[in-house]
Design an enzyme around this catalytic site. Structure first.
Site, mmCIF file in Angstrom:
data_model
loop_
_atom_site.group_PDB
_atom_site.id
_atom_site.type_symbol
_atom_site.label_atom_id
_atom_site.label_comp_id
_atom_site.label_asym_id
_atom_site.label_seq_id
_atom_site.Cartn_x
_atom_site.Cartn_y
_atom_site.Cartn_z
ATOM 1 N N ASN A 91 41.255 45.503 46.232
ATOM 2 C CA ASN A 91 41.540 46.175 44.852
ATOM 3 C C ASN A 91 43.071 46.338 44.551
ATOM 4 O O ASN A 91 43.451 46.313 43.216
ATOM 5 C CB ASN A 91 40.943 47.499 45.216
ATOM 6 N N SER A 143 39.257 41.250 36.162
ATOM 7 C CA SER A 143 39.491 42.061 35.011
ATOM 8 C C SER A 143 38.929 41.038 33.758
ATOM 9 O O SER A 143 38.911 39.711 33.989
ATOM 10 C CB SER A 143 41.081 42.129 34.742
ATOM 11 N N TYR A 156 49.307 38.354 34.553
ATOM 12 C CA TYR A 156 48.214 39.248 34.909
ATOM 13 C C TYR A 156 46.884 38.527 34.695
ATOM 14 O O TYR A 156 46.115 38.370 35.639
ATOM 15 C CB TYR A 156 48.157 40.588 34.244
ATOM 16 N N ALA A 157 46.846 37.846 33.357
ATOM 17 C CA ALA A 157 45.445 37.178 33.224
ATOM 18 C C ALA A 157 45.522 36.019 34.159
ATOM 19 O O ALA A 157 44.073 35.815 34.712
ATOM 20 C CB ALA A 157 45.715 36.876 31.754
ATOM 21 N N ALA A 158 46.353 35.336 34.441
ATOM 22 C CA ALA A 158 46.470 34.071 35.196
ATOM 23 C C ALA A 158 45.950 34.519 36.602
ATOM 24 O O ALA A 158 44.936 33.886 37.442
ATOM 25 C CB ALA A 158 47.722 33.322 35.555
ATOM 26 N N SER A 159 46.422 35.467 37.314
ATOM 27 C CA SER A 159 46.104 36.093 38.405
ATOM 28 C C SER A 159 44.691 36.841 38.639
ATOM 29 O O SER A 159 43.942 36.347 39.504
ATOM 30 C CB SER A 159 47.040 37.278 39.011
ATOM 31 N N LYS A 160 44.124 37.101 37.548
ATOM 32 C CA LYS A 160 42.763 37.648 37.485
ATOM 33 C C LYS A 160 41.733 36.624 37.291
ATOM 34 O O LYS A 160 40.709 36.457 37.858
ATOM 35 C CB LYS A 160 42.599 38.992 36.383
ATOM 36 N N ILE A 189 40.054 50.796 31.866
ATOM 37 C CA ILE A 189 39.754 52.152 32.729
ATOM 38 C C ILE A 189 40.794 52.938 32.699
ATOM 39 O O ILE A 189 41.928 52.698 32.850
ATOM 40 C CB ILE A 189 39.258 51.595 34.030
HETATM 41 P P1 NAD Z 1 46.337 51.848 39.927
HETATM 42 O O1 NAD Z 1 47.880 51.413 39.568
HETATM 43 O O2 NAD Z 1 45.978 53.323 39.542
HETATM 44 O O3 NAD Z 1 46.190 51.575 41.518
HETATM 45 C C1 NAD Z 1 46.564 50.674 42.171
HETATM 46 C C2 NAD Z 1 46.746 51.039 43.453
HETATM 47 O O4 NAD Z 1 47.487 49.782 43.929
HETATM 48 C C3 NAD Z 1 48.076 52.014 43.607
HETATM 49 O O5 NAD Z 1 47.787 53.227 44.655
HETATM 50 C C4 NAD Z 1 49.335 51.198 44.229
HETATM 51 O O6 NAD Z 1 50.107 51.817 44.955
HETATM 52 C C5 NAD Z 1 48.768 50.091 44.890
HETATM 53 N N1 NAD Z 1 49.219 48.987 45.091
HETATM 54 C C6 NAD Z 1 50.105 47.917 44.149
HETATM 55 N N2 NAD Z 1 50.773 47.285 44.724
HETATM 56 C C7 NAD Z 1 50.250 47.120 46.192
HETATM 57 C C8 NAD Z 1 50.562 46.364 47.288
HETATM 58 N N3 NAD Z 1 51.327 45.130 47.153
HETATM 59 N N4 NAD Z 1 49.697 46.512 48.342
HETATM 60 C C9 NAD Z 1 48.909 47.517 48.358
HETATM 61 N N5 NAD Z 1 48.811 48.369 47.454
HETATM 62 C C10 NAD Z 1 49.310 48.029 46.403
HETATM 63 O O7 NAD Z 1 45.508 50.990 39.202
HETATM 64 P P2 NAD Z 1 43.970 51.027 38.830
HETATM 65 O O8 NAD Z 1 43.924 50.821 37.296
HETATM 66 O O9 NAD Z 1 43.262 51.760 39.695
HETATM 67 O O10 NAD Z 1 43.712 49.161 39.286
HETATM 68 C C11 NAD Z 1 42.954 48.869 40.496
HETATM 69 C C12 NAD Z 1 42.545 47.381 40.463
HETATM 70 O O11 NAD Z 1 41.551 47.334 39.174
HETATM 71 C C13 NAD Z 1 43.736 46.433 40.035
HETATM 72 O O12 NAD Z 1 43.489 45.325 40.683
HETATM 73 C C14 NAD Z 1 43.706 46.221 38.666
HETATM 74 O O13 NAD Z 1 44.373 45.112 38.114
HETATM 75 C C15 NAD Z 1 42.372 46.433 38.257
HETATM 76 N N6 NAD Z 1 41.997 46.592 37.092
HETATM 77 C C16 NAD Z 1 42.257 47.814 36.307
HETATM 78 C C17 NAD Z 1 41.939 47.993 34.973
HETATM 79 C C18 NAD Z 1 42.219 49.500 34.321
HETATM 80 O O14 NAD Z 1 42.064 49.497 33.228
HETATM 81 N N7 NAD Z 1 42.665 50.274 35.055
HETATM 82 C C19 NAD Z 1 41.324 46.893 34.325
HETATM 83 C C20 NAD Z 1 40.840 45.802 34.854
HETATM 84 C C21 NAD Z 1 41.263 45.555 36.062
#
Ligand code: NAD
Length: 248
Positions: A91, A143, A156-160, A189
């Site tokens: 995640n 994502s 970000y898009a490329a990674s996802k 979200i």
């Molecule tokens: P967030 O920023 O609230 O939480 C992400 C967590 O990951 C944080 O606690 C951060 O400290 C931790 N983190 C960052 N780098 C790290 C690393 N190198 N090693 C370990 N932990 C690390 O983000 P979120 O919105 O809860 O997102 C969670 C996942 O969902 C992510 O992969 C994000 O890309 C994906 N996502 C989120 C959304 C959105 O709208 N929020 C949409 C699509 C996808």
């Protein structure tokens, strides 16, 4: 009915946001929870307490998911403490948004390393154990942006998008070993990640969603629960969008 009784899950990036929501949901369904984040801090302590109060074993770890050796170490440490890992949720994720014109090499590397390389690191480190136990569930957080692209988020898009290709490949490699690998593609979200966006962008995102509201970590956690449990016993190599109809 509890859906994950007796299982152990490892969730990366779970101090807050979607990862935290998944940890709580899985614990409510009886799973023991190991979770990691960059730092072991007050958020980690609070989450450990909350999970413990649900009657399961819970432990937080400081571990950088983008580090190959750090991820191997994390899997070893969790195995020692919990004996086995049944469910891995990749995640952890970050954004470093900007148009390509202004994007630096560091912005690119950082996002690809944290979002995509981390998924390789942890899956690689855990696969041998899952093959040996002839059971495993891997859930990768992609994502909708990885499906549709998004101006200002090419890294970000490329990674996802990379996560989706990896997920489908691992589903094919490990399916015969009773290991399922699927991805979730959240839309917009409400978490700290999206709270950083200017209000007008947040408003315009929310307006574009057919359901006219942002999603919650709980909305995503419910789908993670489905994918982690036997309810999805024949679901493998799929991407499930949790986006209120944003991507159809
Ligand atoms: P967030 O920023 O609230 O939480 C992400 C967590 O990951 C944080 O606690 C951060 O400290 C931790 N983190 C960052 N780098 C790290 C690393 N190198 N090693 C370990 N932990 C690390 O983000 P979120 O919105 O809860 O997102 C969670 C996942 O969902 C992510 O992969 C994000 O890309 C994906 N996502 C989120 C959304 C959105 O709208 N929020 C949409 C699509 C996808």
């Amino acid at each position: 009915m509890k859906l994950l009784e007796g299982k152990t899950a490892l969730i990366t990036g779970a101090n807050k946001g979607i990862g935290r929501g998944i940890a709580v949901k899985f614990a409510e369904h009886g799973a023991n929870i190991a979770f990691s984040d960059l730092f072991y801090n007050e958020d980690s302590v609070n989450l450990e307490k909350e999970l413990g109060s649900l009657g399961v074993k819970a432990k937080g770890y400081a571990s950088d998911a983008s580090s190959f050796s750090g991820s191997e170490q994390l899997i070893n440490d969790v195995n020692q403490e919990f004996s086995r890992i049944d469910i891995l949720v990749n995640n952890a994720g970050i954004t470093r948004d900007g148009l390509l014109l202004r994007m630096t090499e560091q912005d690119w590397d950082m996002v690809v390393n944290v979002n995509l390389k981390s998924v390789f690191n942890l899956t690689k480190a855990i696969q041998r154990d899952m093959i040996k136990q002839r059971f495993g569930v891997i859930i990768n957080m992609s994502s909708v942006v990885g499906i549709e692209g998004n101006g200002g988020q090419s890294n970000y898009a490329a990674s996802k998008a990379g996560i989706i290709g990896f997920t489908k490949s691992i589903a094919q490699e490990l399916g015969s070993r009773n290991i399922r690998c699927n991805a979730i593609a959240p839309g917009f979200i409400d978490t700290e990640m999206t709270a950083k966006l200017p209000q007008e962008i947040r408003d315009s995102f929310a307006k574009d969603v057919p359901m006219k509201r942002p999603g919650t970590p709980d909305d995503v956690a419910n789908v993670a629960l489905f994918l982690a449990s036997e309810l999805s016993s024949y679901v493998n190599g799929q991407v499930i969008c949790v986006c209120g109809g944003l991507h159809t």
